[in-house]
Design a protein around this motif. Structure first.
Motif, PDB file in Angstrom:
ATOM      1  N   ASP A 152     -12.430   6.491   1.034  1.00  0.00           N
ATOM      2  CA  ASP A 152     -12.167   5.873   2.321  1.00  0.00           C
ATOM      3  C   ASP A 152     -10.819   5.159   2.239  1.00  0.00           C
ATOM      4  OD1 ASP A 152     -12.635   2.744   1.865  1.00  0.00           O
ATOM      5  OD2 ASP A 152     -14.175   3.826   0.744  1.00  0.00           O
ATOM      6  N   LYS A 153     -10.228   4.850   3.389  1.00  0.00           N
ATOM      7  CA  LYS A 153      -8.854   4.349   3.424  1.00  0.00           C
ATOM      8  C   LYS A 153      -8.687   3.041   2.664  1.00  0.00           C
ATOM      9  CE  LYS A 153      -6.935   7.639   5.751  1.00  0.00           C
ATOM     10  NZ  LYS A 153      -5.948   8.530   5.066  1.00  0.00           N
TER      11      LYS A 153
ATOM     12  N   LEU B  15     -20.820   8.163  -2.605  1.00  0.00           N
ATOM     13  CA  LEU B  15     -20.602   9.610  -2.564  1.00  0.00           C
ATOM     14  C   LEU B  15     -19.123   9.976  -2.560  1.00  0.00           C
ATOM     15  CD1 LEU B  15     -21.750  12.449  -2.407  1.00  0.00           C
ATOM     16  CD2 LEU B  15     -21.891  12.193   0.083  1.00  0.00           C
ATOM     17  N   ARG B  16     -18.320   9.317  -1.727  1.00  0.00           N
ATOM     18  CA  ARG B  16     -16.907   9.686  -1.651  1.00  0.00           C
ATOM     19  C   ARG B  16     -16.195   9.360  -2.960  1.00  0.00           C
ATOM     20  NH1 ARG B  16     -14.402   8.410   4.267  1.00  0.00           N
ATOM     21  NH2 ARG B  16     -12.651   9.460   3.234  1.00  0.00           N
TER      22      ARG B  16
ATOM     23  N   ALA C 179       0.834  -1.203   0.000  1.00  0.00           N
ATOM     24  CA  ALA C 179       0.000   0.000   0.000  1.00  0.00           C
ATOM     25  C   ALA C 179       0.867   1.251   0.000  1.00  0.00           C
ATOM     26  CB  ALA C 179      -0.933  -0.009   1.199  1.00  0.00           C
ATOM     27  N   ALA C 180       1.963   1.224   0.753  1.00  0.00           N
ATOM     28  CA  ALA C 180       2.864   2.375   0.795  1.00  0.00           C
ATOM     29  C   ALA C 180       3.511   2.607  -0.565  1.00  0.00           C
ATOM     30  CB  ALA C 180       3.937   2.163   1.864  1.00  0.00           C
ATOM     31  N   TYR C 181       3.857   1.520  -1.243  1.00  0.00           N
ATOM     32  CA  TYR C 181       4.429   1.635  -2.586  1.00  0.00           C
ATOM     33  C   TYR C 181       3.435   2.303  -3.531  1.00  0.00           C
ATOM     34  CZ  TYR C 181       6.182   0.211  -7.188  1.00  0.00           C
ATOM     35  OH  TYR C 181       6.614   0.209  -8.500  1.00  0.00           O
ATOM     36  N   GLY C 182       2.181   1.889  -3.463  1.00  0.00           N
ATOM     37  CA  GLY C 182       1.164   2.500  -4.316  1.00  0.00           C
ATOM     38  C   GLY C 182       0.971   3.967  -4.014  1.00  0.00           C
TER      39      GLY C 182
ATOM     40  N   ALA D  74      -6.358   2.724  -0.743  1.00  0.00           N
ATOM     41  CA  ALA D  74      -5.211   1.831  -0.885  1.00  0.00           C
ATOM     42  C   ALA D  74      -5.319   0.999  -2.154  1.00  0.00           C
ATOM     43  CB  ALA D  74      -5.095   0.924   0.336  1.00  0.00           C
ATOM     44  N   GLN D  75      -6.538   0.519  -2.455  1.00  0.00           N
ATOM     45  CA  GLN D  75      -6.735  -0.274  -3.672  1.00  0.00           C
ATOM     46  C   GLN D  75      -6.493   0.573  -4.929  1.00  0.00           C
ATOM     47  OE1 GLN D  75      -7.664  -3.699  -3.757  1.00  0.00           O
ATOM     48  NE2 GLN D  75      -7.161  -3.559  -1.586  1.00  0.00           N
TER      49      GLN D  75
END
Length: 333
Positions: free
Chosen positions: A34-35, A250-251, A12-15, A39-40
């Protein structure tokens, strides 16, 4: 279970690092997710960015394509990407964070295999150094390198893989983004030996059909006319895509409309700069991006309150992403 609790946080950090360095506009838009979705989205972006960089010999899209790469070298790189992508689709580790992160996306979102393979078909057109005789031919290329990314992003945002009407609108946004990219980078691309603008439109404008002519200042006003014509075409896809946002959470809709606003602004600035559009790269300032993003939030709220259950207007005259249509346009891939 959260996305970071059942896979290495490093992926996730790489992305997140890839999108922060590769596209400030998309990184800003992704803040609205949303988190877990964020990440995805980041990991999907990182895989797409990596594949594009490998084919073009770039680093996070920040420099011009490497014109010294031979077709044989590019073909070899493409085959490596295909092999690594197939491993990721089979949920097998590769040791490469771009592909292992992508495997996580595929697993969690049930991503149909045809979409990532369509992206690699699009890059195959760059390997073949194809040109595009008509706008329909160009749209086929735009699907392969960007429209299909829109489709995959929509699936990550929660759109069902068989919800074709909504996926069509997500594809339209990717198509509009790529048309904008083509116009913003037309001179850099030509300097690297590539022409993406429709050849019949260039011919109609009196531009000889060679990269050298596209770069030649004697034809700059004619190239400007073709670029403006192409950006007007992009606006048709931006308008179509905007309707599809009402089908998203919505987000996610806020993120999509924020990205749309920023990228559409790039095209408008290219138009406003005229023949000087390529004296320097067309960029949007941070305060302006923030304002455009806020406008996207407002638009998503209006759509959620007033338009969510309305039928989508037709896509009459817009390019179709049907499998037969795309397979014809990428027959050499």
């Amino acid at each position: 279970m959260g996305v970071l609790s059942d896979q290495p946080a490093a992926l996730a950090a790489y992305g997140a690092d890839a999108i922060a360095k590769g596209s400030k506009s998309f990184a800003l838009a992704s803040l609205f997710f949303d988190k877990e979705t964020q990440a995805q989205v980041h990991m999907l972006y990182a895989w797409c960015r990596h594949c594009d960089d490998v084919i073009d010999g770039q680093t996070l899209g920040g420099d011009a394509p490497d014109a010294t790469l031979s077709q044989a070298e590019m073909q070899s790189r493409l085959e490596t990407l295909r092999a690594q992508t197939r491993l990721a689709l089979a949920d097998k580790p590769t040791g490469a964070p771009a592909f292992d992160g992508f495997a996580t996306v595929v697993r969690r979102c049930a991503m149909p295999e045809r979409y990532p393979m369509d992206l690699l078909k699009g890059f195959a057109q760059d390997v073949d150094r194809q040109t595009y005789p008509t706008i329909d031919d160009l749209m086929g290329y735009c699907y392969g390198v960007a429209g299909v990314v829109g489709v995959m992003m929509a699936i990550v945002m929660g759109v069902a893989p068989d919800e074709e009407e909504t996926l069509d609108r997500a594809c339209d946004l990717g198509l509009a983004f790529q048309l904008t990219n083509v116009c913003r980078d037309v001179i850099d691309d030509a300097a690297g030996g590539r022409i993406y603008l429709p050849l019949d439109w260039l011919s109609d404008a009196g531009v000889p059909l060679s990269p050298e002519a596209v770069c030649d200042v004697r034809y700059r006003d004619a190239v400007v006319r073709v670029v403006h014509r192409t950006l007007f075409e992009a606006d048709r896809y931006y308008a179509s895509a905007s309707q599809g946002a009402r089908r998203l959470p919505l987000r996610a809709a806020s993120a999509v409309l924020a990205a749309r606003n920023v990228y559409r602004e790039i095209g408008r600035r290219v138009i406003n700069r005229g023949a000087r559009a390529w004296d320097s790269r067309t960029v949007i300032s941070a305060p302006r991006k923030a304002w455009l993003a806020a406008s996207g939030i407002t638009a998503s709220l209006v759509q959620a309150g007033l338009c969510r259950h309305r039928s989508l207007a037709g896509r009459d005259g817009l390019w179709s992403r049907s499998p037969d249509n795309y397979s014809v346009k990428t027959a050499s891939a």
